[in-house]
Design an enzyme around this catalytic site. Structure first.
Site, PDB file in Angstrom:
ATOM      1  N   HIS A 195      -7.506   9.762  -1.873  1.00 25.72           N
ATOM      2  CA  HIS A 195      -6.948   9.658  -0.514  1.00 25.72           C
ATOM      3  C   HIS A 195      -7.895  10.235   0.543  1.00 25.72           C
ATOM      4  O   HIS A 195      -8.042   9.668   1.622  1.00 25.72           O
ATOM      5  CB  HIS A 195      -5.598  10.383  -0.476  1.00 25.72           C
ATOM      6  CG  HIS A 195      -4.648   9.875   0.549  1.00 25.72           C
ATOM      7  ND1 HIS A 195      -3.290   9.843   0.367  1.00 25.72           N
ATOM      8  CD2 HIS A 195      -4.851   9.363   1.794  1.00 25.72           C
ATOM      9  CE1 HIS A 195      -2.696   9.341   1.447  1.00 25.72           C
ATOM     10  NE2 HIS A 195      -3.628   9.049   2.315  1.00 25.72           N
ATOM     11  N   TYR A 251       3.150   9.941   0.752  1.00 30.22           N
ATOM     12  CA  TYR A 251       4.169   9.361   1.636  1.00 30.22           C
ATOM     13  C   TYR A 251       5.586   9.696   1.191  1.00 30.22           C
ATOM     14  O   TYR A 251       6.536   9.485   1.941  1.00 30.22           O
ATOM     15  CB  TYR A 251       4.012   7.831   1.721  1.00 30.22           C
ATOM     16  CG  TYR A 251       2.647   7.349   2.145  1.00 30.22           C
ATOM     17  CD1 TYR A 251       1.738   8.199   2.782  1.00 30.22           C
ATOM     18  CD2 TYR A 251       2.247   6.037   1.892  1.00 30.22           C
ATOM     19  CE1 TYR A 251       0.482   7.749   3.149  1.00 30.22           C
ATOM     20  CE2 TYR A 251       0.984   5.585   2.262  1.00 30.22           C
ATOM     21  CZ  TYR A 251       0.111   6.446   2.880  1.00 30.22           C
ATOM     22  OH  TYR A 251      -1.136   6.002   3.232  1.00 30.22           O
ATOM     23  N   ASP A 309       0.844  -1.197   0.000  1.00 25.31           N
ATOM     24  CA  ASP A 309       0.000   0.000   0.000  1.00 25.31           C
ATOM     25  C   ASP A 309       0.880   1.247   0.000  1.00 25.31           C
ATOM     26  O   ASP A 309       1.648   1.475   0.934  1.00 25.31           O
ATOM     27  CB  ASP A 309      -0.912  -0.002   1.227  1.00 25.31           C
ATOM     28  CG  ASP A 309      -1.836   1.207   1.223  1.00 25.31           C
ATOM     29  OD1 ASP A 309      -2.876   1.141   0.529  1.00 25.31           O
ATOM     30  OD2 ASP A 309      -1.518   2.211   1.884  1.00 25.31           O
ATOM     31  N   LYS A 352      -2.407   6.314  -4.069  1.00 17.11           N
ATOM     32  CA  LYS A 352      -3.526   7.213  -3.749  1.00 17.11           C
ATOM     33  C   LYS A 352      -3.268   8.604  -4.310  1.00 17.11           C
ATOM     34  O   LYS A 352      -2.124   9.066  -4.322  1.00 17.11           O
ATOM     35  CB  LYS A 352      -3.728   7.309  -2.231  1.00 17.11           C
ATOM     36  CG  LYS A 352      -3.798   5.975  -1.538  1.00 17.11           C
ATOM     37  CD  LYS A 352      -3.982   6.106  -0.028  1.00 17.11           C
ATOM     38  CE  LYS A 352      -3.722   4.789   0.669  1.00 17.11           C
ATOM     39  NZ  LYS A 352      -2.296   4.480   0.815  1.00 17.11           N
TER      40      LYS A 352
END
Length: 318
Positions: free
Chosen positions: A113, A51, A46, A80
């Protein structure tokens, strides 16, 4: 190596019932974490643009394919779309950037997201003058979703879904779309077991993916006196009964209540431990004990977007 079971999405694609989360994993550590995870049997990784480590994740994927450990088809890779890229014309270029960083031709799953859009641009958290609240965008997630349907039709994302959507937002999306999201990725752990939202999702054929499944004890804003799930005496007692670790008990609980956990770790022993949950089953009375932990104990509130008309946690029960 553990063989991870799969479930079927509403579009027929298979989804491994546990994955490796990569939120908060440092760029220097995440490549090794993904290597270790693939070696241990994980096939579901994931990721997210937010990130800021997709390049390092992609490096590990490339190495493991080159070594012959896995083929691309064996892997299930999620990314996302971050809140600052929700304008429809930004969806495909942003997805393509994730593909470039990950070194892939397609994603298995692409998620919205958050339902609330922020001011467009590469500043991922565009704060207002108070330095606390983000600057909002008026882009509607329904328009974002139309662009998602297009990237799905193009094959850039085999499946599309959402994250952090509440019941009302899902209902609105379902009434105004042609493709039903395959999953809603939400915070879910024993302090916030999300049974009502999960039941609603299942009634619509939407799988639930559980982020922060262990309660995200390493979240930067945790307070010293916050309860820690893996240290709860009742969890410790159940773990002792099954000769398993507290984390394994919690992850097994989530799988048994029908959600797909994506625990994050960069420690090889924990990565291995977290996937090793398919050789035991919790008795109904132990599931019932863990059910009693629910206290609406949300740890990821997206406080920067409080006040946004599409903030998911302000005005709705679930």
């Amino acid at each position: 190596m553990v063989r991870v079971p799969t479930i079927k999405f509403n579009n027929g694609f298979s989804f491994p019932v546990i994955g490796l989360g990569t939120w908060k994993s440092q760029p220097g550590q995440v490549t090794q974490a993904v290597r270790d995870a693939i070696d241990c049997g994980y096939r579901h990784i994931d990721c997210a643009h937010y990130y800021q480590n997709e390049g390092e994740v992609g490096q590990a994927i490339k190495e493991k394919i080159a070594e012959g450990v896995v083929k691309r088809d064996d892997l299930f890779i999620t990314s996302k779309l971050w809140a600052t890229y929700m304008r429809p014309d930004l969806v495909e270029p942003t997805l393509r950037l994730s593909l470039k960083n990950l070194g892939l031709d397609y994603l298995d799953l692409y998620l919205v997201h958050w339902p609330c859009a922020l001011k467009e641009g590469d500043n991922l958290m565009p704060f207002g003058p108070d330095g606390v609240r983000a600057i909002f965008s008026d882009v509607d997630y329904l328009d974002t979703w139309k662009a998602f349907e297009q990237v799905n039709k193009k094959g850039l994302a085999k499946s599309i879904g959402v994250s952090n959507f509440n019941k009302r937002q899902l209902e609105r999306l379902l009434q105004n779309s042609t493709i039903v999201p395959v999953t809603n990725q939400i915070e879910c752990h024993p302090y916030l077991n999300q049974k009502k939202l999960t039941a609603f999702c299942k009634s619509k054929g939407i799988t639930v993916t559980a982020y922060s499944p262990l309660g995200s004890p390493d979240r930067p804003w945790a307070k010293p006196d916050d309860p820690v799930l893996t240290q709860d005496p009742k969890v410790l007692a159940i773990a002792k009964k099954y000769n398993k670790t507290p984390a394994q008990v919690i992850l097994r609980y989530l799988v048994q209540i029908g959600v797909v956990p994506i625990p994050k770790s960069v420690t090889k022993s924990r990565i291995q431990e977290n996937v090793n949950i398919f050789d035991f089953e919790l008795a109904a009375e132990d599931v019932a004990v863990i059910d009693t932990f629910d206290c609406n104990g949300r740890v990821c509130e997206f406080v920067e977007a409080i006040g946004h008309k599409h903030h998911p946690f302000e005005n709705d029960e679930y």
